[in-house]
Design a protein around this motif. Structure first.
Motif, PDB file in Angstrom:
ATOM      1  N   ALA A 152       0.235 -25.463   1.392  1.00 44.31           N
ATOM      2  CA  ALA A 152      -0.118 -26.612   2.308  1.00 44.31           C
ATOM      3  C   ALA A 152       0.780 -27.703   2.087  1.00 44.31           C
ATOM      4  O   ALA A 152       1.488 -28.406   3.025  1.00 44.31           O
ATOM      5  CB  ALA A 152      -1.461 -27.045   2.341  1.00 44.31           C
ATOM      6  N   THR A 153       1.246 -27.854   0.796  1.00 45.64           N
ATOM      7  CA  THR A 153       2.264 -28.947   0.703  1.00 45.64           C
ATOM      8  C   THR A 153       3.658 -28.310   0.347  1.00 45.64           C
ATOM      9  O   THR A 153       4.425 -28.818  -0.164  1.00 45.64           O
ATOM     10  CB  THR A 153       1.818 -29.656  -0.729  1.00 45.64           C
ATOM     11  N   LYS A 154       4.022 -27.246   1.177  1.00 39.54           N
ATOM     12  CA  LYS A 154       5.297 -26.701   0.912  1.00 39.54           C
ATOM     13  C   LYS A 154       6.508 -27.459   1.476  1.00 39.54           C
ATOM     14  O   LYS A 154       6.130 -28.408   2.552  1.00 39.54           O
ATOM     15  CB  LYS A 154       5.484 -25.345   1.887  1.00 39.54           C
ATOM     16  N   PRO A 155       7.659 -27.532   1.259  1.00 34.54           N
ATOM     17  CA  PRO A 155       8.784 -28.551   1.681  1.00 34.54           C
ATOM     18  C   PRO A 155       8.933 -28.169   3.187  1.00 34.54           C
ATOM     19  O   PRO A 155       8.791 -27.456   3.725  1.00 34.54           O
ATOM     20  CB  PRO A 155      10.034 -27.950   0.923  1.00 34.54           C
ATOM     21  N   ASN A 156       9.534 -29.405   3.654  1.00 33.23           N
ATOM     22  CA  ASN A 156       9.868 -29.415   5.045  1.00 33.23           C
ATOM     23  C   ASN A 156      11.251 -29.206   5.436  1.00 33.23           C
ATOM     24  O   ASN A 156      11.599 -28.947   6.616  1.00 33.23           O
ATOM     25  CB  ASN A 156       9.505 -30.942   5.611  1.00 33.23           C
ATOM     26  N   ASN A 157      11.981 -28.710   4.260  1.00 36.08           N
ATOM     27  CA  ASN A 157      13.358 -28.188   4.359  1.00 36.08           C
ATOM     28  C   ASN A 157      13.374 -26.810   3.989  1.00 36.08           C
ATOM     29  O   ASN A 157      12.463 -26.384   3.293  1.00 36.08           O
ATOM     30  CB  ASN A 157      14.040 -28.909   3.755  1.00 36.08           C
ATOM     31  N   VAL A 158      14.417 -26.023   4.376  1.00 29.75           N
ATOM     32  CA  VAL A 158      14.403 -24.509   3.949  1.00 29.75           C
ATOM     33  C   VAL A 158      15.138 -24.332   2.726  1.00 29.75           C
ATOM     34  O   VAL A 158      16.353 -24.718   2.632  1.00 29.75           O
ATOM     35  CB  VAL A 158      15.223 -23.884   5.270  1.00 29.75           C
ATOM     36  N   TYR A 159      14.385 -23.809   1.690  1.00 28.89           N
ATOM     37  CA  TYR A 159      15.204 -23.733   0.365  1.00 28.89           C
ATOM     38  C   TYR A 159      14.958 -22.156  -0.075  1.00 28.89           C
ATOM     39  O   TYR A 159      15.292 -21.697  -1.038  1.00 28.89           O
ATOM     40  CB  TYR A 159      14.411 -24.422  -0.653  1.00 28.89           C
ATOM     41  N   TYR A 160      14.544 -21.348   0.746  1.00 34.21           N
ATOM     42  CA  TYR A 160      14.297 -19.927   0.502  1.00 34.21           C
ATOM     43  C   TYR A 160      15.380 -18.894   1.001  1.00 34.21           C
ATOM     44  O   TYR A 160      16.021 -19.001   2.017  1.00 34.21           O
ATOM     45  CB  TYR A 160      13.004 -19.631   0.751  1.00 34.21           C
ATOM     46  N   GLY A 161      15.439 -17.772   0.162  1.00 35.92           N
ATOM     47  CA  GLY A 161      16.496 -16.592   0.821  1.00 35.92           C
ATOM     48  C   GLY A 161      16.637 -15.846  -0.286  1.00 35.92           C
ATOM     49  O   GLY A 161      16.174 -15.822  -1.391  1.00 35.92           O
ATOM     50  N   ASP A 162      17.428 -14.675   0.089  1.00 36.96           N
ATOM     51  CA  ASP A 162      17.723 -13.623  -1.088  1.00 36.96           C
ATOM     52  C   ASP A 162      18.882 -13.827  -1.719  1.00 36.96           C
ATOM     53  O   ASP A 162      20.017 -13.727  -1.169  1.00 36.96           O
ATOM     54  CB  ASP A 162      17.596 -12.074  -0.687  1.00 36.96           C
ATOM     55  N   PHE A 163      18.915 -14.405  -3.071  1.00 33.94           N
ATOM     56  CA  PHE A 163      19.976 -14.992  -3.760  1.00 33.94           C
ATOM     57  C   PHE A 163      20.254 -14.028  -5.022  1.00 33.94           C
ATOM     58  O   PHE A 163      20.796 -14.186  -5.850  1.00 33.94           O
ATOM     59  CB  PHE A 163      19.570 -16.183  -4.421  1.00 33.94           C
ATOM     60  N   SER A 164      19.528 -12.850  -4.942  1.00 39.33           N
ATOM     61  CA  SER A 164      19.752 -11.804  -6.060  1.00 39.33           C
ATOM     62  C   SER A 164      21.251 -11.501  -6.348  1.00 39.33           C
ATOM     63  O   SER A 164      21.570 -10.878  -7.249  1.00 39.33           O
ATOM     64  CB  SER A 164      18.943 -10.720  -5.808  1.00 39.33           C
ATOM     65  N   LYS A 165      22.274 -11.480  -5.310  1.00 40.65           N
ATOM     66  CA  LYS A 165      23.700 -10.976  -5.483  1.00 40.65           C
ATOM     67  C   LYS A 165      24.422 -12.099  -5.604  1.00 40.65           C
ATOM     68  O   LYS A 165      25.735 -12.205  -5.837  1.00 40.65           O
ATOM     69  CB  LYS A 165      24.042 -10.277  -4.238  1.00 40.65           C
ATOM     70  N   THR A 166      24.098 -13.166  -5.633  1.00 36.97           N
ATOM     71  CA  THR A 166      24.798 -14.590  -5.708  1.00 36.97           C
ATOM     72  C   THR A 166      25.586 -14.665  -6.915  1.00 36.97           C
ATOM     73  O   THR A 166      24.826 -14.707  -8.195  1.00 36.97           O
ATOM     74  CB  THR A 166      23.980 -15.793  -5.428  1.00 36.97           C
ATOM     75  N   ALA A 167      26.712 -14.696  -7.159  1.00 35.28           N
ATOM     76  CA  ALA A 167      27.732 -14.757  -8.214  1.00 35.28           C
ATOM     77  C   ALA A 167      28.122 -16.225  -8.580  1.00 35.28           C
ATOM     78  O   ALA A 167      28.356 -16.804  -9.806  1.00 35.28           O
ATOM     79  CB  ALA A 167      28.776 -13.744  -8.305  1.00 35.28           C
ATOM     80  N   ALA A 168      28.596 -17.082  -7.400  1.00 33.87           N
ATOM     81  CA  ALA A 168      28.781 -18.115  -7.685  1.00 33.87           C
ATOM     82  C   ALA A 168      28.980 -18.924  -6.147  1.00 33.87           C
ATOM     83  O   ALA A 168      28.887 -18.263  -5.289  1.00 33.87           O
ATOM     84  CB  ALA A 168      30.470 -18.372  -8.074  1.00 33.87           C
ATOM     85  N   LEU A 169      28.926 -20.091  -6.274  1.00 35.23           N
ATOM     86  CA  LEU A 169      28.972 -21.323  -4.910  1.00 35.23           C
ATOM     87  C   LEU A 169      30.094 -21.982  -5.136  1.00 35.23           C
ATOM     88  O   LEU A 169      30.195 -22.890  -6.101  1.00 35.23           O
ATOM     89  CB  LEU A 169      27.603 -21.888  -4.842  1.00 35.23           C
ATOM     90  N   VAL A 170      31.006 -22.132  -4.198  1.00 38.05           N
ATOM     91  CA  VAL A 170      32.023 -22.965  -4.032  1.00 38.05           C
ATOM     92  C   VAL A 170      31.988 -23.915  -2.614  1.00 38.05           C
ATOM     93  O   VAL A 170      31.472 -23.299  -1.979  1.00 38.05           O
ATOM     94  CB  VAL A 170      33.464 -22.232  -3.885  1.00 38.05           C
ATOM     95  N   MET A 171      31.759 -25.223  -3.000  1.00 35.54           N
ATOM     96  CA  MET A 171      31.389 -25.951  -1.803  1.00 35.54           C
ATOM     97  C   MET A 171      32.587 -27.436  -2.215  1.00 35.54           C
ATOM     98  O   MET A 171      32.656 -27.977  -3.118  1.00 35.54           O
ATOM     99  CB  MET A 171      30.033 -26.257  -1.535  1.00 35.54           C
ATOM    100  N   ASN A 172      32.626 -28.123  -0.822  1.00 36.01           N
ATOM    101  CA  ASN A 172      32.993 -29.291  -0.821  1.00 36.01           C
ATOM    102  C   ASN A 172      31.790 -30.345  -0.514  1.00 36.01           C
ATOM    103  O   ASN A 172      30.787 -29.611  -0.108  1.00 36.01           O
ATOM    104  CB  ASN A 172      34.182 -29.620   0.464  1.00 36.01           C
ATOM    105  N   ARG A 173      31.839 -31.446  -0.978  1.00 39.26           N
ATOM    106  CA  ARG A 173      30.639 -32.201  -1.059  1.00 39.26           C
ATOM    107  C   ARG A 173      30.129 -32.603   0.491  1.00 39.26           C
ATOM    108  O   ARG A 173      28.949 -32.928   0.584  1.00 39.26           O
ATOM    109  CB  ARG A 173      31.013 -33.682  -1.511  1.00 39.26           C
ATOM    110  N   GLN A 174      30.904 -32.150   1.403  1.00 36.49           N
ATOM    111  CA  GLN A 174      30.572 -32.382   2.871  1.00 36.49           C
ATOM    112  C   GLN A 174      29.339 -31.439   3.460  1.00 36.49           C
ATOM    113  O   GLN A 174      29.048 -31.296   4.507  1.00 36.49           O
ATOM    114  CB  GLN A 174      31.654 -32.511   3.956  1.00 36.49           C
TER     115      GLN A 174
END
Length: 324
Positions: A247-269
């Motif tokens: 009932a107190t779940k987040p109001n934004n999306v944070y879920y997904g299948d990340f089992s293959k994620t090796a790295a994340l590259v991003m700009n701050r925007q």
């Protein structure tokens, strides 16, 4: 009959109420310092603080063109820039709370409050980092949020992307090219990897031979790759995270299948945070339980802003997928 004694209670305000009211808990500044020290990802995203309300909007703009003008031509301003706005909601309070019974305090032979403080700060800061990195990966998988702006990029670098430094380094380098081709600002580019992948890169001789950074084998550090700073974290997602039904779940999306994620590259925007309340720390004496309740909480939320600023490196069959 024994003489009645009148005590001056040094912790009491105006001779009434809680006899501990004026006594300060030393753990509060310690918790604030420890919390800030543990936050890694927050420095690399956009943040907006609001004074009221349940969400905040971030403006996102498209692109425009330039043109030549001849003698006698009028400037009519007939070009247009696409606009959009992204709304990020506040999640419920993120809380760390500890209840300590007075009996334990009295009998304890050593003071472990400092360690309790560190654990409370870790709980809040670690959760924040995990959510931000999850949103970052989701941004890399998302389509563009405004007309004329592309979506994120997923580089499927092959099954060895998590175990082969050469493969991972090449994928990070390619990430920089992808960002260049999408006209993403060259400043503020970061790559988040797990400790194992960071150690692999720190030992990768080609990085040193190409003289592209200030990494040190003895210190276990690595320099930049194609202008991208490498950041070590334990919180890059690596499992299939499903949506909670709480009932107190987040109001934004944070879920997904990340089992293959090796790295994340991003700009701050790429992603943003809306903050309604920073860290609040409150100690409270609960008389009916003869216990000290220590609580720390923050009120904020995270979301995708500009997907084109994010690149996921995935340990899947080699290919590059770019969002529209």
């Amino acid at each position: 009959m024994a003489d009645e004694l009148t005590f001056t209670r040094l912790g009491q305000a105006n001779l009434s109420g809680d006899v501990l009211a004026l006594f300060k808990d030393q753990f509060i500044p310690e918790l604030l310092a420890a919390f800030d020290a543990k936050r890694v990802v927050k420095n690399y995203v956009r943040t907006k603080t609001i004074q009221k309300g349940k969400s905040a909007t971030f403006p996102v703009l498209g692109t425009t063109d330039a043109k030549y003008i001849g003698v006698g031509d009028s400037l009519l301003g007939n070009q247009s820039i696409a606009h959009n706005e992204i709304t990020i909601n506040l999640d419920p309070f993120l809380v760390s709370d500890i209840l300590i019974h007075e009996l334990d305090v009295k009998m304890q032979e050593y003071d472990d409050r400092a360690e309790i403080v560190r654990e409370m700060s870790r709980a809040l800061a670690n959760t924040e980092d995990k959510q931000l990195l999850q949103v970052g990966v989701l941004a890399a998988r998302a389509n563009g949020t405004v007309k004329d702006r592309p979506g994120g990029t997923v580089i499927k670098a092959g099954a060895t992307a998590k175990t082969d430094a050469a493969v991972l380094a090449a994928a990070i380098y390619t990430s920089g090219v992808e960002l260049d081709e999408k006209n993403v600002d060259e400043a503020d580019r970061y790559c988040f990897v797990r400790p194992l992948q960071y150690a692999m890169l720190a030992q990768y001789e080609d990085i040193k031979n190409h003289d592209i950074g200030t990494g040190s084998y003895s210190d276990g550090t690595t320099g930049k790759l194609n202008g991208i700073k490498i950041i070590k974290t334990n919180h890059l997602p690596q499992e299939n995270i499903t949506q909670t039904s709480d009932a107190t779940k987040p109001n934004n999306v944070y879920y997904g299948d990340f089992s293959k994620t090796a790295a994340l590259v991003m700009n701050r925007q790429a992603i943003g945070t809306v903050s309604r309340q920073g860290l609040i720390v409150e100690p409270k004496w609960i008389l009916e339980r003869l216990s000290h309740l220590l609580t720390a909480r923050i009120l904020q939320g995270h979301g995708i802003l500009r997907p084109e600023c994010a690149v996921e490196i995935s340990a899947e069959a080699a290919t590059t997928v770019s969002g529209t």
